[in-house]
Enzyme design. Structure first.
Site, PDB file in Angstrom:
ATOM      1  N   GLU A 433       0.824  -1.212   0.000  1.00 10.95           N
ATOM      2  CA  GLU A 433       0.000   0.000   0.000  1.00 10.95           C
ATOM      3  C   GLU A 433       0.859   1.265   0.000  1.00 10.95           C
ATOM      4  O   GLU A 433       0.367   2.365  -0.174  1.00 10.95           O
ATOM      5  CB  GLU A 433      -1.009  -0.008   1.149  1.00 10.95           C
ATOM      6  CG  GLU A 433      -0.436  -0.345   2.512  1.00 10.95           C
ATOM      7  CD  GLU A 433      -1.516  -0.494   3.571  1.00 10.95           C
ATOM      8  OE1 GLU A 433      -2.681  -0.165   3.333  1.00 10.95           O
ATOM      9  OE2 GLU A 433      -1.163  -0.950   4.673  1.00 10.95           O
ATOM     10  N   ASP A 457      -4.893   2.906   0.215  1.00 14.01           N
ATOM     11  CA  ASP A 457      -3.670   3.650   0.512  1.00 14.01           C
ATOM     12  C   ASP A 457      -2.727   3.688  -0.675  1.00 14.01           C
ATOM     13  O   ASP A 457      -1.995   4.655  -0.855  1.00 14.01           O
ATOM     14  CB  ASP A 457      -2.964   3.057   1.745  1.00 14.01           C
ATOM     15  CG  ASP A 457      -3.609   3.542   3.019  1.00 14.01           C
ATOM     16  OD1 ASP A 457      -3.814   4.766   3.140  1.00 14.01           O
ATOM     17  OD2 ASP A 457      -3.944   2.710   3.872  1.00 14.01           O
TER      18      ASP A 457
HETATM   19  C1  PEP Z   1      -6.258  -0.142   2.103  1.00 17.75           C
HETATM   20  O1  PEP Z   1      -5.458   0.741   2.382  1.00 17.75           O
HETATM   21  O2  PEP Z   1      -6.721  -0.319   0.946  1.00 17.75           O
HETATM   22  C2  PEP Z   1      -6.736  -1.073   3.145  1.00 17.75           C
HETATM   23  C3  PEP Z   1      -7.411  -2.160   2.838  1.00 17.75           C
HETATM   24  O3  PEP Z   1      -6.493  -0.768   4.425  1.00 17.75           O
HETATM   25  P1  PEP Z   1      -7.241   0.407   5.232  1.00 17.75           P
HETATM   26  O4  PEP Z   1      -8.411   0.854   4.377  1.00 17.75           O
HETATM   27  O5  PEP Z   1      -7.642  -0.199   6.524  1.00 17.75           O
HETATM   28  O6  PEP Z   1      -6.174   1.431   5.348  1.00 17.75           O
HETATM   29 MG    MG Z   2      -4.416   0.771   4.270  1.00 16.07          MG
END
Ligand code: PEP
Ligand code: MG
Length: 585
Positions: A433, A457
């Site tokens: 990410e 992210d």
């Molecule tokens: C993301 O970043 O896509 C993810 C699945 O984690 P979060 O949304 O919890 O940051």
């Molecule tokens: Mg994330």
């Protein structure tokens, strides 16, 4: 007849009578007491705590009857708050030091906590502060001998209209099956009231601003939380239209239910796998009924925040073990605490110039290893069923992975020493990410078992677009050529080392972006459980080979608009009714 718009947060369509619910907060005055009365005030407080605990236990039991064993977790949180000696110690301390009545002491402590929570922008803290206010309001009502349970509305199925509603009152009504729908002036999308409504399939809209001014008790309401509106006193013609919509929605839900049980194969027999993302343990009991073949992401930071940061290895072990058993033989991917940024520790708020680039997730825990190690031990220990995997978020460099591996080795040794290691190693994964991590993949063949793409992210950090800032949300697009390029790079790099990869950001649960991912060769998707049937609906009606051909042509374009237009147009040429037949109305 009037129409009031709101934000649809739990889909459905119902008609029924309005019940206005105003949980007016009483004005509590500072009343001083003499030193001799301190003991009496503390005795009153303790009685009220006992009463409140008994009431919450009853709500918990009732809720469990309709939602399954672990379902009442939300009420459990409030119960735990009352068991938390710290919170009660503070109230007792305020009575003793400030010589005030218990009611005023409770208000003082509430004010202090809300002040801390309001400095944190993350929505999950809104849910948390609602819980604290909810439980302390109950405590005050019990001091005054007027049970908050009795101030809840009368029996009969109703559409509740309120400024906002606390989770415990919502839970009481939902468990008595009295709630047809929910219309709130305010509310938060991730509040526990909304999570409960979604879980039980109770239609809800929020942010109506002033619905309580325009609706009277007993009004007929048509609540359409697919389109985000409530119609007050609908004319006979509109009521007839709504009845048709209700029937259509019922058929749509039936169709979705059937779809959710279909095999995970495209028309040309290409296999895919759909998993669920969960935030709270009880969700693990229902995700399979939505068609999930496993849990692809358990965001454990909610557990940590809900428990006020004091969750022990034993408590975590029991939670993880139970979820793993619920979902067995399918996999359970447990992500270690993704704290920091907007999900900070309220007890120790940090002031960072730029929290999105600062101390977060594994960065935090490599500095203060203890809570991290406790969590890792609990996860390893819970893996007797062998289907648990551990996932580390926000990885930037390989040194972090080496440090994590070291902690895992220590944890294993300690568990073996204590005789509590189940003998089955958990598989280890990292999230992709932060764009830089994609460059590490080729070096990780020997130390990482699987990957998970956090597309939320990854887009944010690749395109320099704050995922929570609506002013720049037009830039937050899965169709940006650079993002498509990095996704293709991930696919080929992961193939090069022969490992698995799952996509677990929001785009996995959106039909058109998810089709694009499928065409790129991704086969594992993890999403909000409610999206699974819809995604299965589109995936099972296309040919993978044809999709792949379309996706291979996306490199021709340099703009997100062209890519999106070309992709959608090409899909619809092949499958004209692919996208519109799944929208409910
Ligand atoms: C993301 O970043 O896509 C993810 C699945 O984690 P979060 O949304 O919890 O940051
Ligand atoms: Mg994330």
């Amino acid at each position: 007849m009037i129409r009031i718009k709101g934000k649809a947060v739990s889909p459905g369509i119902v008609m029924g009578r309005a019940l206005l619910y105003n949980f007016e907060k009483e004005v509590i005055r500072a009343e001083n007491i003499g030193e001799k009365s301190v003991e009496k005030e503390i005795w009153r407080l303790e009685n009220a705590v006992k009463k409140s605990q008994a009431q919450l236990k009853k709500i918990n039991r009732d809720l469990q009857k309709i939602m399954g064993k672990d379902a009442a977790f939300i009420i459990e949180t409030q119960y735990l708050l009352l068991k938390d000696s710290h919170l009660l110690d503070e109230i007792r301390g305020t009575i003793q030091n400030k010589l005030v009545k218990a009611e005023w002491a409770i208000k003082e402590v509430e004010k202090k906590y809300l002040k801390i929570f309001h400095t944190i922008p993350d929505l999950s803290f809104k849910a948390k502060s609602n819980d604290i206010s909810d439980v302390l309001t109950r405590l005050i009502a019990n001091l005054k001998k007027s049970s908050p349970a009795t101030s809840a509305p009368q029996p009969g199925q109703v559409i509740l209209v309120a400024d906002d509603i606390s989770p415990s009152v919502a839970a009481t009504m939902m468990s008595n099956k009295r709630l047809l729908g929910l219309v709130l002036n305010k509310g938060g999308e991730t509040s526990h009231t909304v999570i409960l409504a979604r879980t039980l399939g109770i239609p809800a809209i929020l942010d109506t601003v002033n619905a309580t001014d325009s609706i009277f008790n007993g009004d007929t309401l048509a609540l359409d939380s697919v389109n985000g509106e409530v119609i007050v006193q609908p004319t006979p013609e509109v009521a007839a239209e709504i009845s048709l919509k209700i029937e259509k929605f019922r058929l749509y839900k039936e169709q979705l239910k059937k779809l959710s049980q279909l095999p995970e194969l495209t028309l040309d027999q290409h296999q895919f796998h759909l998993h669920a993302n969960i935030e709270l343990p009880f969700e693990s009991e229902i995700v399979q009924s939505y068609g999930a073949q496993g849990i692809g992401l358990f965001r454990t930071e909610f557990l940590y925040l809900d428990s006020k940061m004091s969750i022990s290895e034993e408590e975590q072990y029991l939670i993880y073990k139970k979820i793993a058993q619920n979902i067995f033989p399918h996999p359970l991917v447990i992500r270690t605490y993704d704290l920091g940024r907007d999900k900070s520790d309220p007890a120790a708020p940090r002031h960072e110039e730029n929290p999105s680039l600062g101390m977060m997730a594994v960065r935090l825990f490599l500095k203060d290893r203890e809570p991290f190690k406790i969590q890792i031990k609990a996860i390893m220990r819970a893996n007797a069923s062998g289907n648990i995997r551990i996932l580390f978020p926000m990885i930037t460099e390989i040194e972090e992975i080496h440090a994590i591996r070291e902690i895992m080795a220590e944890a294993k040794k300690e568990l073996q020493g204590a005789g509590t290691y189940p003998g089955k190693d958990v598989r280890v994964g990292i999230m992709l990410e932060i764009p830089a991590a994609v460059r590490l993949i080729r070096h990780l063949g020997d130390i990482i078992d699987f990957f998970s793409v956090g597309s939320n992210d990854l887009i944010q950090y690749l395109l320099a677009v704050d995922r929570n800032n609506s002013d720049v949300s037009y830039l937050f697009s899965p169709y940006h050529p650079a993002f498509i390029h990095i996704l293709k790079e991930i696919r080929s790099e992961v193939d090069r080392i022969g490992k698995e990869v799952t996509i677990c950001g929001e785009m996995a649960g959106q039909p058109v972006p998810a089709l694009m991912l499928l065409g790129m060769g991704f086969t594992n998707f993890s999403m909000n459980a409610l999206a699974i049937a819809e995604i299965k609906g589109v995936f099972t009606r296309i040919h993978y080979a044809r999709l792949r051909k379309i996706v291979n042509q996306l490199d021709r374009f340099g703009s997100r608009t062209e890519i999106k237009t070309f992709f959608k147009k090409s899909l619809l040429e092949l499958y004209p009714d692919l996208l519109d037949s799944h929208g409910p109305l």
